[in-house]
Structure formats: C-alpha cells, structure tokens
Design an enzyme around this catalytic site. Structure first.
Site, PDB file in Angstrom:
ATOM      1  N   LYS A  18       3.002 -15.402   1.313  1.00  0.00           N
ATOM      2  CA  LYS A  18       3.028 -16.272   0.130  1.00  0.00           C
ATOM      3  C   LYS A  18       4.470 -16.428  -0.346  1.00  0.00           C
ATOM      4  O   LYS A  18       4.875 -15.883  -1.370  1.00  0.00           O
ATOM      5  CB  LYS A  18       2.101 -15.718  -0.958  1.00  0.00           C
ATOM      6  N   ASP A  55      -3.353 -17.768   1.066  1.00  0.00           N
ATOM      7  CA  ASP A  55      -4.578 -18.268   0.434  1.00  0.00           C
ATOM      8  C   ASP A  55      -5.156 -19.436   1.241  1.00  0.00           C
ATOM      9  O   ASP A  55      -6.365 -19.518   1.483  1.00  0.00           O
ATOM     10  CB  ASP A  55      -4.335 -18.660  -1.034  1.00  0.00           C
ATOM     11  N   ASP A  95     -10.961  -8.985   7.136  1.00  0.00           N
ATOM     12  CA  ASP A  95     -12.348  -8.821   6.681  1.00  0.00           C
ATOM     13  C   ASP A  95     -13.070 -10.167   6.611  1.00  0.00           C
ATOM     14  O   ASP A  95     -14.248 -10.263   6.932  1.00  0.00           O
ATOM     15  CB  ASP A  95     -12.384  -8.134   5.304  1.00  0.00           C
ATOM     16  N   TYR A 128       0.824  -1.210   0.000  1.00  0.00           N
ATOM     17  CA  TYR A 128       0.000   0.000   0.000  1.00  0.00           C
ATOM     18  C   TYR A 128       0.861   1.265   0.000  1.00  0.00           C
ATOM     19  O   TYR A 128       0.392   2.352  -0.331  1.00  0.00           O
ATOM     20  CB  TYR A 128      -0.945   0.033   1.216  1.00  0.00           C
ATOM     21  N   ASP A 176      -5.365  -7.075   5.579  1.00  0.00           N
ATOM     22  CA  ASP A 176      -6.583  -6.368   5.204  1.00  0.00           C
ATOM     23  C   ASP A 176      -7.656  -7.383   4.800  1.00  0.00           C
ATOM     24  O   ASP A 176      -8.803  -7.341   5.252  1.00  0.00           O
ATOM     25  CB  ASP A 176      -6.245  -5.448   4.011  1.00  0.00           C
TER      26      ASP A 176
END
Ligand SMILES: NC(=O)c1ccc[n+]([C@@H]2O[C@H](COP(=O)([O-])OP(=O)(O)OC[C@H]3O[C@@H](n4cnc5c(N)ncnc54)[C@H](O)[C@@H]3O)[C@@H](O)[C@H]2O)c1
Length: 371
Positions: free
Chosen positions: A193, A226, A254, A142, A250
């Site tokens: 990852k 994942d 959620d 970000y 993030d």
C-alpha cells in the site's frame, strides 16, 4: 542415491493423525527405491509442553537445524489455553521459523477440478486455478519494534505496532517470487500500500529494482493490497505468483485459501536463505490448517494438505520434481474417483476417514508411478 534426513514434528490434535499418512508415503517411497529418507521424530506444541514444560526443546531445535527438511503437523488446542504466553503451543512453531531463518512462506492455492463446486466462488472462476502466494514471514509489523501498549494516564491507552522493512528483506523475498514465476507462468504481482505507507513505497521501489537488475524476462505488475484482495475474489485466474509482506500475505493467503474449498486441502512451505556453500536451504513444510480440536481423535481429518506439504518438500528441498508431480496427480486422481473426507463432501454423500484417504492416495500413486 542421496539420503535425505527428515525431522517429523506431528504436534497436537489432528497433527499426528495426518502425519501418519505422510509416514505411510515415506515408507512407500523408501520401499519402492524411489528415495532414501531417514526420519526422526520430536514433540512440539502442547504435547511438548506436557512432557517438558516448553513448546519445543533445545534438543529438537538442534535436530531441526541438522535436518534436510522439517515436516510439521499442527499445534494447539483448548487444553493449553491457560499455559504461560511464552510456552504456548504456537511459540514452538514461531521459534522454529525464527531460528531456522524461514523468511519466505509459499502458499499455493490450487483448485482441483473435482472440488470446484466446494469453493465459495462459481466453478468457472476457480476451476483449474493454480496460484502461489509468497509471503514475507520474519519481518514487518508482526515483529517491528516498538510494539507496546502504553497507559496515557487520562483513561486512554495507546497501542503501537511498527511496520519496518530493510532493502535486503524485500530483495530476498522478491527473488524467491521471481524464481518461482520463471518455473510457472512467468508473472509476478507485487502487492503493498504505497499510497499510504512508507514501507509500501520502499517495497515497490526495491521490487522494481530487483526486476530491472535480475529478472527482466519475468512479467511484473503491482496491485495495491486492498485491490489485490478484491481481484482475488473477482477473477483469481489472472494471478500466477503474488508477493507481499507479512501482514498482507497473511490476509491475502487466507482469502485465496477459500477459493479452493477447504482448509484440509492447503499445503505450505517456509524457506530460508540458500547456503552459498552447500546450495541447500533450511525449510519447513506444514499444512495451513491448525490442530482441529473439534475433530481430533475421530479419524476423519483430511490428510491431503499434509500429504501435499510433503510433496512441496520433494519439489523445493530435494529437487524431486517428477515425484512431486506424481503426488499432485495422485491427489487429483483420488478426488476424481469420488473419495471425500467429510470436510470436502457434499451434504449426504458417502465419506472416508483419514487412513482410507491416505491409502487411496498411495494406491493412485502406485498407478501413476507405474504408468
Ligand atoms: N500452524 C498451526 O499449527 C496452527 C494454525 C492455525 C491454528 N492453529 C491452532 O489450532 C487450534 C484450532 O484452531 P482453529 O479451529 O481456528 O483452526 P483449524 O484449522 O484447526 O480448524 C478450523 C476448522 O477447519 C477444520 N479443519 C482443519 N483442518 C482440517 C482437516 N485437515 N480436515 C478436516 N477439517 C479440518 C476444523 O475441523 C475446524 O472446523 C488452535 O489452538 C489454533 O491456535 C495452529
């Protein structure tokens, strides 16, 4: 008894409505002699833009730096959709996070037994769920440079975001996760990852080193991000603390939020580095939800996420563990009695408004504190 200085930033939409219930709670604690809080208030977001043409003023930034904790409501709304990008409501929150150095975002996902049926998963999968997601908040993709969109001149464009982490950034967020785990069920799941990303390779390596060096007593496991998302909706109770970078945090937080039923229930804390001299750290506490323009002004917002965020301030900024637990118990007790704001009510059930829910939590708190 120490005096704690709080800066309250209610913000926009339902922000001031839910903050009113935290003010009620602060008043109750002060009057009952449980704590001594001094509060100041400021504008942030759209309401600040309307008054000063910026999303947060220098004066408010100075107050935030001087405060022992910042308690934040929510910002934004359609009214400010057209304002210049650098003064949009969210810019106020991003500036606070950046200038206060709030690199660790703590998002608990707790499923109160009375609300287990509001989750999108089966009751047995979520009842009693209590996990903590620790998200790196000031680095990663970000913020990494270069961050550009270039016109290639052949009818094509190229967009670049840069995922970048230095060792120290991974070390300090890993420490936050291990420290939290020691006070909980002693397990950390680190998620990245590394199979496809160099930043994941370094993340994995550094978390292992910090673990070996300083936290061997804590159980550490690694899950690819994942797979972690999949496990969160398969069997979330396997987790205690999950630590991950800004982007994966993030998304995973959620996902975890839906396990608990409603956005109106989810608190968060953002913490900075511990000051070596004072042993305190900069901190900001806010509900996960936004300004909910669809229900703003109607007195029907759920104040529990905001109240629980204040509970996190007691726990993480002021070491008031017993009082933080009282708040958790008061929320659970109020829900167990059947009180529901519309967002957590089953269809057709009776509901209460923001103020009634706030008053009911204090009433329950009074009972818990006296018993
Ligand atoms: N940290 C923040 O201040 C923050 C976070 C997210 C969104 N926003 C901003 O908020 C505005 C609205 O965004 P959105 O609609 O995507 O998200 P939102 O969280 O404001 O609302 C999403 C849905 O959840 C409901 N909801 C949220 N909080 C609730 C509560 N306490 N009680 C009952 N229901 C609640 C809303 O009514 C709405 O239906 C936008 O301007 C967005 O940019 C701000």
């Amino acid at each position: 008894m120490a005096t704690h200085k709080l800066l309250l930033l209610p913000g926009d939409g339902i922000g001031p409505e839910v903050m009113a219930e935290v003010k009620r709670l602060i008043r109750w604690m002060n009057e009952r002699g449980i704590a001594r809080f001094e509060t100041e208030e400021g504008l942030v977001g759209g309401s600040c833009y309307d008054a000063h043409k910026v999303a947060v003023t220098e004066e408010t930034m100075a107050k935030a730096k001087a405060a022992d904790a910042v308690i934040f409501g929510a910002v934004g709304g359609p009214k400010w959709d057209g304002v210049p990008y650098d003064v949009r409501p969210e810019a106020g929150l991003l500036r606070l996070r950046k200038d206060l150095g709030l690199f660790a975002n703590l998002r608990p996902a707790v499923c109160y037994p009375a609300l287990a049926d509001a989750s999108s998963l089966k009751r047995e999968a979520v009842e009693g769920l209590d996990i903590m997601i620790v998200r790196e908040l000031t680095g990663g993709v970000y913020f990494g440079e270069p961050k550009t969109i270039t016109d290639l001149g052949n009818g094509q464009k190229r967009a670049i975001d840069t995922q970048v982490y230095d060792t120290y950034e991974i070390e300090r967020i890993a420490r936050v996760a291990f420290e939290l785990a020691r006070k909980r069920r002693n397990k950390v799941t680190s998620s990245e990852k590394r199979n496809v990303m160099k930043s994941g390779v370094l993340w994995h390596e550094v978390v292992n080193q910090v673990h070996q060096r300083e936290y061997k007593d804590v159980q550490l496991e690694h899950q690819l991000a994942d797979a972690c998302g999949m496990q969160l909706v398969r069997w979330p109770k396997q987790f205690d603390v999950i630590v991950c970078d800004n982007l994966f945090g993030d998304m995973l937080s959620d996902v975890a939020s839906m396990l608990t039923g409603s956005l109106g229930m989810l608190p968060s804390a953002s913490l900075g580095e511990v000051d070596a001299k004072t042993k305190t750290r900069r901190s900001l506490y806010e509900p996960v939800h936004g300004s909910a323009p669809d229900i703003a002004g109607k007195g029907m917002a759920n104040p529990i996420a905001m109240i629980a965020s204040f509970g996190m301030a007691l726990r993480y900024s002021f070491g008031m563990i017993k009082e933080a637990e009282w708040i958790d118990q008061a929320i659970a007790g109020t829900l167990a009695k059947g009180l529901r704001t519309p967002d957590i009510a089953s269809p057709g059930a009776a509901t209460v408004g923001t103020q009634q829910m706030g008053e009911a939590v204090i009433k329950e708190l009074e009972r818990v504190a006296s018993s």
